[in-house]
Design an enzyme around this catalytic site. Sequence first.
Site, PDB file in Angstrom:
ATOM      1  N   GLY A 293      18.619  10.819  -3.881  1.00 57.48           N
ATOM      2  CA  GLY A 293      17.106  10.732  -3.649  1.00 57.48           C
ATOM      3  C   GLY A 293      16.707  10.809  -2.515  1.00 57.48           C
ATOM      4  CG  ASP A 294      13.730  13.858   0.367  1.00 59.93           C
ATOM      5  OD1 ASP A 294      14.570  13.609   1.204  1.00 59.93           O
ATOM      6  OD2 ASP A 294      13.181  14.544   0.158  1.00 59.93           O
TER       7      ASP A 294
END
Length: 843
Positions: free
Chosen positions: A608-609
């Site tokens: 997840g960024d």
Amino acid sequence: MNKEIRTKAPLCADHFILLCILFFLSGTAGLIFQVIWMYRLGLVFGNAAYATAATLSAFFLGLALGGWFLGRASAKFRRPLKMYGLMELGVALTALLFVPGLEFYEMYYAESISFLGNSKGILLPMKFIFSALLLILPSFLMGGTFPVLSQYIGKNRTQLSKRGTALYAVNTVGAALGALLTGFYLILEYGVSFTYYLAVALMFSIGLLAVVLDSLSTPTTVVRKTSRTSIAQGKSFGGPSKLGNLQFIIVAFSSGALALSAETLWTQMFAQVLQNSVYSFALILVVFLLALGMGGFLSHLLVRSRMGSNRVIVLLLSIAAVFIGISPTIFNLATNGLEYVAMGASWNTYVWAVFKLALLVVLPPTVVLGAVFPFLLKAAPVTNRPAGRIVGVLVFFNSLGSFAGPAIAGFVLLDILGLWNSVKVIAIFYGILAVWVFFSFYGEKKNVRLLLPILIVSGILLLKNPPLLRLETDEKLLDSWQSSDGVVSIVRKSKNIQMRLDNFYVLGDSESVLVEQMQAHVPLMIHPAPKKVAFLGMGTGITAGAALYHDVEKVVAVELVSNVIPAAQGYFSPWANGLFQDSRASIVADDGRNFLLGTKEQFDVIVGDLFTPWHAGTGSLYSLEHFGQAKKRLGAGGVFAQWLPLYQLTPENFYTIAATFAAVFPHVTLWRADFSATRASIVLIGQEAGVQLDEDTLRRNIVHVTGGQDNQDKSHMAGLFYLGNLNNIGNRLSHVELNTDDRRAIEFKAPILSQQANAGRANYIVGKELANLFVEISDNFSRNDPYLSGLPIDEIKFVEVGALYFRYLQYIDQRKDVMAKKTYDKIQTLAPGFLKKDIKAGE
């Protein structure tokens, strides 16, 4: 022909006031429904603009159909007030079907994707059809309420125009109250589900009270003309100043299309200078709805004037054209050239600043354009149709315009013309509409009066557009893309190239290559054999590209903002390690949650960024449900990595996210991507229970991080990036509120805490706050960490070396030479040769 019928007593003033109160509350409940429908459908459809458009389109289509069919049927209702009450009861009951319908969609969405394919051309119609099925019944009934009430109050044309404008106004102001309560109080304090059922209860009560109010009216026997002729009564409302059928339809359609288009573009405009949280957008919506309500009251005054209806329409359209046309210029001046609004202000000051800006830019034009729709009750063609049918036609075409306008503005005008020119087009359409209405009445007569709308259109065309971005003196705009997702730009600053979203949000830059690469390397480094990897958020593509250094078979990069993809490909390919050419990689334009919901594929690693916590919509990417869905998509031994921008988080935000993450993953460790004290990025690594860090895995994978330069005879030093086990702060997390789709703690609290931090009244996790957190997590570098128990002591020591190195860099930055020298010596004692021999304290 006259006939004797049993009917209710004439509507008295007190009776009408009660009716206004009910319709006011109906607007409040209806807006609460709409906000929650948008939110919940956005989660399962994806927060992409196309999914949002499908939801809005389905809602306005239901309103249009309800207005048309129930408006036509309203003349047959012997007791329209009772029917109105039953319809509100129907809205409440059919709204209850939304929740199980949504659960059904989530359950079978992946199967639908497998059957239909992942083509946007297929998925978008499917989402529209499903949203229409969920919303058609309540929105259909909502669309019929105004026509049915108009049949009740509009015994003649005079009553219809006077009372109808008043009802419209109070209903819209009620909607503004609903937006305010939902956006600033109800969901924050009570959650989505409670707020939704509160709206159901409110709508049910409105319906019940309307039925009771109808039963309290005393039946009387009267002789009157049939309703098909009575509506034409009212001497002051007849005559040639009425619109023709074609004019009526076009103005009704255009008022909906252009007003909603303007709101779409203004929201995009405000996004260039705001925090872009749920509160910012709620404030704009509140002001927009409040202004529409004020427009209703303005039309209530105008229907009493002796001015011809056609002249009023031309005047309103012309003024709306002017105000909309100059709104970008006013916005630019009010924000001092697109300067960030109230950057260092307290939360209350920030809210007030945004509200004042919206009042200045949005309120004046919206009041004017908001008067057009209700004034059409007076300007409607002379006809023997009953009141309900006239209003039904008006609602039908206006809702169709509301259905089409935002989609055209958001997906056609913005892509082709950009933001400022799109605003001009809306203003020019208002001017052209004014010219057409004027000319249709007077032909070639009184041509001099045509000069006003013609000059307005010409002036708007010649008006200079504001700048697209606010650039510093040493910055240069290289390229930009505009769409409903926002403004994506590429800016060069000295030798650095930045990608930005909406002016101030930096999505990545060329100087941060190593840090962005580490965001891929860390989670892939600890998995025994990462073959399939998914990245939720692509940005520059540097992180996803770094995965291709490893022995992977498939890399999927999912990006919500579609224009980020060509921007990254065009300007960041040199640092993306072949991401856009490698056959192992694929780029998917989608929302991260929607992607996970729709795929059946299992991944070894999901990353997840760094999602901006206060940005509207991103709080759902830190939720319990999202983490749970990610866990389902992991294969055996899989790793889920959620990166956190600590420099954008307060401690309260961090603990909420960490506690939520730990509620899903039984084993959570924390790692760093860099040693910065001001812009630190750390990652929560979720794995299955009992997992241990494997020495052989680290030695095998470190080669992909160092580019094959690792000497197998030396320590790999992966421990430098290890921070600790989340169990070390378990006590602190035990009573923390979790972030869920229902209780949206991050999305509603992060904006407030962030603004307080900007004002110096709270702290981001930087500097001393960051150092304290690292000490707390590391548990004094305990060598009893079960996750590290499989590593030799010579490797475990690098966890402490990493902590000392972080402290050493802080001392250097603070020019504390003595402390830096002491820390340097400790590092040399633990790991001789780790730092260059010629490094001296204070350099």
